[in-house]
Design a protein around this motif. Structure first.
Motif, PDB file in Angstrom:
ATOM      1  N   ILE A  17      -7.404  -7.333  11.871  1.00 20.36           N
ATOM      2  CA  ILE A  17      -7.319  -7.046  10.582  1.00 20.36           C
ATOM      3  C   ILE A  17      -7.250  -5.591   9.472  1.00 20.36           C
ATOM      4  O   ILE A  17      -7.027  -6.064   8.262  1.00 20.36           O
ATOM      5  CB  ILE A  17      -9.047  -7.756  10.497  1.00 20.36           C
ATOM      6  N   GLY A  18      -7.780  -4.837  10.813  1.00 22.66           N
ATOM      7  CA  GLY A  18      -7.435  -3.130  10.158  1.00 22.66           C
ATOM      8  C   GLY A  18      -6.197  -2.931   9.170  1.00 22.66           C
ATOM      9  O   GLY A  18      -5.723  -2.620   8.686  1.00 22.66           O
ATOM     10  N   VAL A  19      -5.378  -3.961   9.857  1.00 25.28           N
ATOM     11  CA  VAL A  19      -3.848  -3.089   9.306  1.00 25.28           C
ATOM     12  C   VAL A  19      -4.082  -4.360   8.293  1.00 25.28           C
ATOM     13  O   VAL A  19      -3.236  -3.428   6.910  1.00 25.28           O
ATOM     14  CB  VAL A  19      -2.513  -3.721  10.287  1.00 25.28           C
ATOM     15  N   ILE A  20      -4.771  -5.544   7.917  1.00 26.36           N
ATOM     16  CA  ILE A  20      -4.115  -5.677   6.802  1.00 26.36           C
ATOM     17  C   ILE A  20      -4.935  -4.940   5.481  1.00 26.36           C
ATOM     18  O   ILE A  20      -4.638  -5.227   4.004  1.00 26.36           O
ATOM     19  CB  ILE A  20      -4.441  -7.465   7.087  1.00 26.36           C
ATOM     20  N   LEU A  21      -6.507  -5.046   5.755  1.00 25.58           N
ATOM     21  CA  LEU A  21      -7.032  -3.896   4.878  1.00 25.58           C
ATOM     22  C   LEU A  21      -5.820  -2.970   4.110  1.00 25.58           C
ATOM     23  O   LEU A  21      -6.519  -2.825   3.658  1.00 25.58           O
ATOM     24  CB  LEU A  21      -8.286  -3.660   5.411  1.00 25.58           C
ATOM     25  N   TYR A  22      -5.722  -2.361   5.574  1.00 27.37           N
ATOM     26  CA  TYR A  22      -4.879  -1.024   4.207  1.00 27.37           C
ATOM     27  C   TYR A  22      -3.551  -1.176   3.825  1.00 27.37           C
ATOM     28  O   TYR A  22      -3.942  -0.360   2.915  1.00 27.37           O
ATOM     29  CB  TYR A  22      -4.885  -0.245   6.896  1.00 27.37           C
ATOM     30  N   PHE A  23      -3.465  -2.024   3.984  1.00 20.02           N
ATOM     31  CA  PHE A  23      -2.370  -1.905   3.771  1.00 20.02           C
ATOM     32  C   PHE A  23      -2.615  -3.106   2.287  1.00 20.02           C
ATOM     33  O   PHE A  23      -1.686  -2.743   1.092  1.00 20.02           O
ATOM     34  CB  PHE A  23      -1.021  -3.265   3.910  1.00 20.02           C
ATOM     35  N   ALA A  24      -3.838  -3.493   2.134  1.00 20.43           N
ATOM     36  CA  ALA A  24      -4.192  -3.916   0.747  1.00 20.43           C
ATOM     37  C   ALA A  24      -4.683  -2.888   0.392  1.00 20.43           C
ATOM     38  O   ALA A  24      -4.661  -2.580  -1.030  1.00 20.43           O
ATOM     39  CB  ALA A  24      -5.347  -5.011   1.649  1.00 20.43           C
ATOM     40  N   GLY A  25      -5.329  -2.045   0.860  1.00 24.00           N
ATOM     41  CA  GLY A  25      -5.384  -0.870   0.003  1.00 24.00           C
ATOM     42  C   GLY A  25      -4.094  -0.115  -0.810  1.00 24.00           C
ATOM     43  O   GLY A  25      -4.010   0.815  -1.569  1.00 24.00           O
ATOM     44  N   ALA A  26      -3.582  -0.059   0.615  1.00 22.38           N
ATOM     45  CA  ALA A  26      -1.744   0.485  -0.349  1.00 22.38           C
ATOM     46  C   ALA A  26      -1.675  -0.673  -1.779  1.00 22.38           C
ATOM     47  O   ALA A  26      -0.728   0.029  -2.797  1.00 22.38           O
ATOM     48  CB  ALA A  26      -1.088   0.320   1.019  1.00 22.38           C
ATOM     49  N   VAL A  27      -1.601  -2.204  -1.218  1.00 24.55           N
ATOM     50  CA  VAL A  27      -1.803  -2.560  -2.463  1.00 24.55           C
ATOM     51  C   VAL A  27      -1.695  -2.135  -3.876  1.00 24.55           C
ATOM     52  O   VAL A  27      -1.672  -1.448  -4.885  1.00 24.55           O
ATOM     53  CB  VAL A  27      -1.141  -3.797  -2.475  1.00 24.55           C
ATOM     54  N   ILE A  28      -2.923  -2.275  -3.706  1.00 23.67           N
ATOM     55  CA  ILE A  28      -4.449  -2.005  -4.835  1.00 23.67           C
ATOM     56  C   ILE A  28      -3.907  -0.098  -5.592  1.00 23.67           C
ATOM     57  O   ILE A  28      -3.790  -0.308  -6.294  1.00 23.67           O
ATOM     58  CB  ILE A  28      -5.315  -1.053  -4.574  1.00 23.67           C
ATOM     59  N   THR A  29      -3.137   0.676  -4.064  1.00 22.93           N
ATOM     60  CA  THR A  29      -3.070   2.210  -4.728  1.00 22.93           C
ATOM     61  C   THR A  29      -2.103   1.856  -5.947  1.00 22.93           C
ATOM     62  O   THR A  29      -2.180   2.471  -6.842  1.00 22.93           O
ATOM     63  CB  THR A  29      -2.863   2.693  -3.592  1.00 22.93           C
ATOM     64  N   THR A  30      -0.838   1.434  -5.772  1.00 20.76           N
ATOM     65  CA  THR A  30       0.588   1.088  -5.889  1.00 20.76           C
ATOM     66  C   THR A  30      -0.061   0.282  -7.506  1.00 20.76           C
ATOM     67  O   THR A  30       0.315   1.373  -8.722  1.00 20.76           O
ATOM     68  CB  THR A  30       1.365   0.646  -5.623  1.00 20.76           C
ATOM     69  N   ILE A  31      -0.289  -0.497  -7.701  1.00 19.74           N
ATOM     70  CA  ILE A  31      -1.371  -1.040  -8.888  1.00 19.74           C
ATOM     71  C   ILE A  31      -1.932  -0.342  -9.896  1.00 19.74           C
ATOM     72  O   ILE A  31      -1.489   0.613 -10.746  1.00 19.74           O
ATOM     73  CB  ILE A  31      -1.894  -1.821  -8.616  1.00 19.74           C
ATOM     74  N   ARG A  32      -2.802   0.724  -8.868  1.00 17.55           N
ATOM     75  CA  ARG A  32      -4.305   1.570  -9.625  1.00 17.55           C
ATOM     76  C   ARG A  32      -2.368   3.110 -10.492  1.00 17.55           C
ATOM     77  O   ARG A  32      -2.644   2.836 -11.061  1.00 17.55           O
ATOM     78  CB  ARG A  32      -4.768   2.216  -9.039  1.00 17.55           C
ATOM     79  N   ALA A  33      -1.475   2.665  -9.788  1.00 18.35           N
ATOM     80  CA  ALA A  33      -0.399   4.010 -10.311  1.00 18.35           C
ATOM     81  C   ALA A  33       0.188   3.826 -10.901  1.00 18.35           C
ATOM     82  O   ALA A  33       1.571   4.328 -11.441  1.00 18.35           O
ATOM     83  CB  ALA A  33       0.235   4.728  -8.792  1.00 18.35           C
ATOM     84  N   ARG A  34       0.104   2.333 -11.318  1.00 16.19           N
ATOM     85  CA  ARG A  34       1.094   1.463 -12.152  1.00 16.19           C
ATOM     86  C   ARG A  34       2.336   1.853 -11.581  1.00 16.19           C
ATOM     87  O   ARG A  34       3.373   1.715 -12.671  1.00 16.19           O
ATOM     88  CB  ARG A  34       1.158   2.247 -13.661  1.00 16.19           C
ATOM     89  N   SER A  35       3.016   1.254 -10.258  1.00 21.82           N
ATOM     90  CA  SER A  35       4.332   1.336  -9.901  1.00 21.82           C
ATOM     91  C   SER A  35       4.739   0.274  -9.081  1.00 21.82           C
ATOM     92  O   SER A  35       4.487  -0.391  -8.292  1.00 21.82           O
ATOM     93  CB  SER A  35       4.341   2.435  -8.950  1.00 21.82           C
ATOM     94  N   TYR A  36       4.701  -0.353  -9.612  1.00 16.12           N
ATOM     95  CA  TYR A  36       4.298  -1.997  -9.956  1.00 16.12           C
ATOM     96  C   TYR A  36       5.636  -2.372  -8.936  1.00 16.12           C
ATOM     97  O   TYR A  36       5.743  -3.507  -8.256  1.00 16.12           O
ATOM     98  CB  TYR A  36       4.563  -2.674 -10.589  1.00 16.12           C
ATOM     99  N   LYS A  37       7.038  -1.622  -9.116  1.00 16.27           N
ATOM    100  CA  LYS A  37       8.075  -2.449  -8.329  1.00 16.27           C
ATOM    101  C   LYS A  37       7.707  -1.612  -7.098  1.00 16.27           C
ATOM    102  O   LYS A  37       8.552  -1.837  -6.015  1.00 16.27           O
ATOM    103  CB  LYS A  37       9.610  -0.579  -9.457  1.00 16.27           C
ATOM    104  N   THR A  38       7.515  -1.116  -6.487  1.00 12.58           N
ATOM    105  CA  THR A  38       6.990  -0.366  -5.042  1.00 12.58           C
ATOM    106  C   THR A  38       5.793  -1.202  -5.012  1.00 12.58           C
ATOM    107  O   THR A  38       5.453  -0.982  -3.193  1.00 12.58           O
ATOM    108  CB  THR A  38       6.875   1.327  -4.721  1.00 12.58           C
ATOM    109  N   THR A  39       4.712  -2.135  -5.960  1.00 13.24           N
ATOM    110  CA  THR A  39       3.810  -3.230  -4.618  1.00 13.24           C
ATOM    111  C   THR A  39       4.481  -3.743  -3.544  1.00 13.24           C
ATOM    112  O   THR A  39       3.489  -4.295  -2.610  1.00 13.24           O
ATOM    113  CB  THR A  39       3.335  -3.451  -5.826  1.00 13.24           C
ATOM    114  N   VAL A  40       5.889  -4.000  -3.462  1.00 14.59           N
ATOM    115  CA  VAL A  40       6.385  -5.140  -3.118  1.00 14.59           C
ATOM    116  C   VAL A  40       6.560  -4.354  -1.034  1.00 14.59           C
ATOM    117  O   VAL A  40       5.627  -5.119  -0.129  1.00 14.59           O
ATOM    118  CB  VAL A  40       7.788  -5.585  -3.061  1.00 14.59           C
TER     119      VAL A  40
END
Length: 117
Positions: free
Chosen positions: A73-96
């Motif tokens: 659960i912690g790892v899932i939340l960590y990487f969900a935060g990373a996904v949000i970070t990439t989206i907020r940075a408008r780095s859509y190509k790295t969201t994957v």
């Protein structure tokens, strides 16, 4: 199901552990995006520790299931935060990339819950 859980769990732990190691050693392919996203350098070691703890927790979960569940659960939340970070940075190509780390953690959690059921 038990064999699948162990195989996926080990693969996820190795994959996430590699990510932690890469951040600890400040590999260019990891830190360049963090700089681009505006993640403060003072957070990098803590983020690497979180990944490393999550990877270790997935393995410990083979013996102490509640720790494995919490780690997944912690790892899932960590990487969900990373996904949000990439989206907020408008780095859509790295969201994957964080998604590629999150999927094995989700699979590990699902398999572990199925084994316990």
């Amino acid at each position: 199901m038990n064999i699948a859980y162990h195989i996926v769990g080990v693969a996820a732990a190795l994959w996430i552990g590699f990510s932690a190691y890469s951040l600890f050693t400040k590999q260019e392919f990891v830190v360049d995006p963090l700089i681009q996203y505006g993640v403060p350098r003072s957070w990098w070691n803590s983020l690497a520790l979180a990944k490393g703890a999550g990877a270790l927790g997935l393995v410990v979960g083979f013996f102490i299931p509640v720790i494995g569940i919490a780690a997944a659960i912690g790892v899932i939340l960590y990487f969900a935060g990373a996904v949000i970070t990439t989206i907020r940075a408008r780095s859509y190509k790295t969201t994957v990339f964080p998604v590629l780390y999150m999927v094995p953690a989700i699979a590990t959690l699902v398999l572990q819950l199925a084994v316990r059921a």
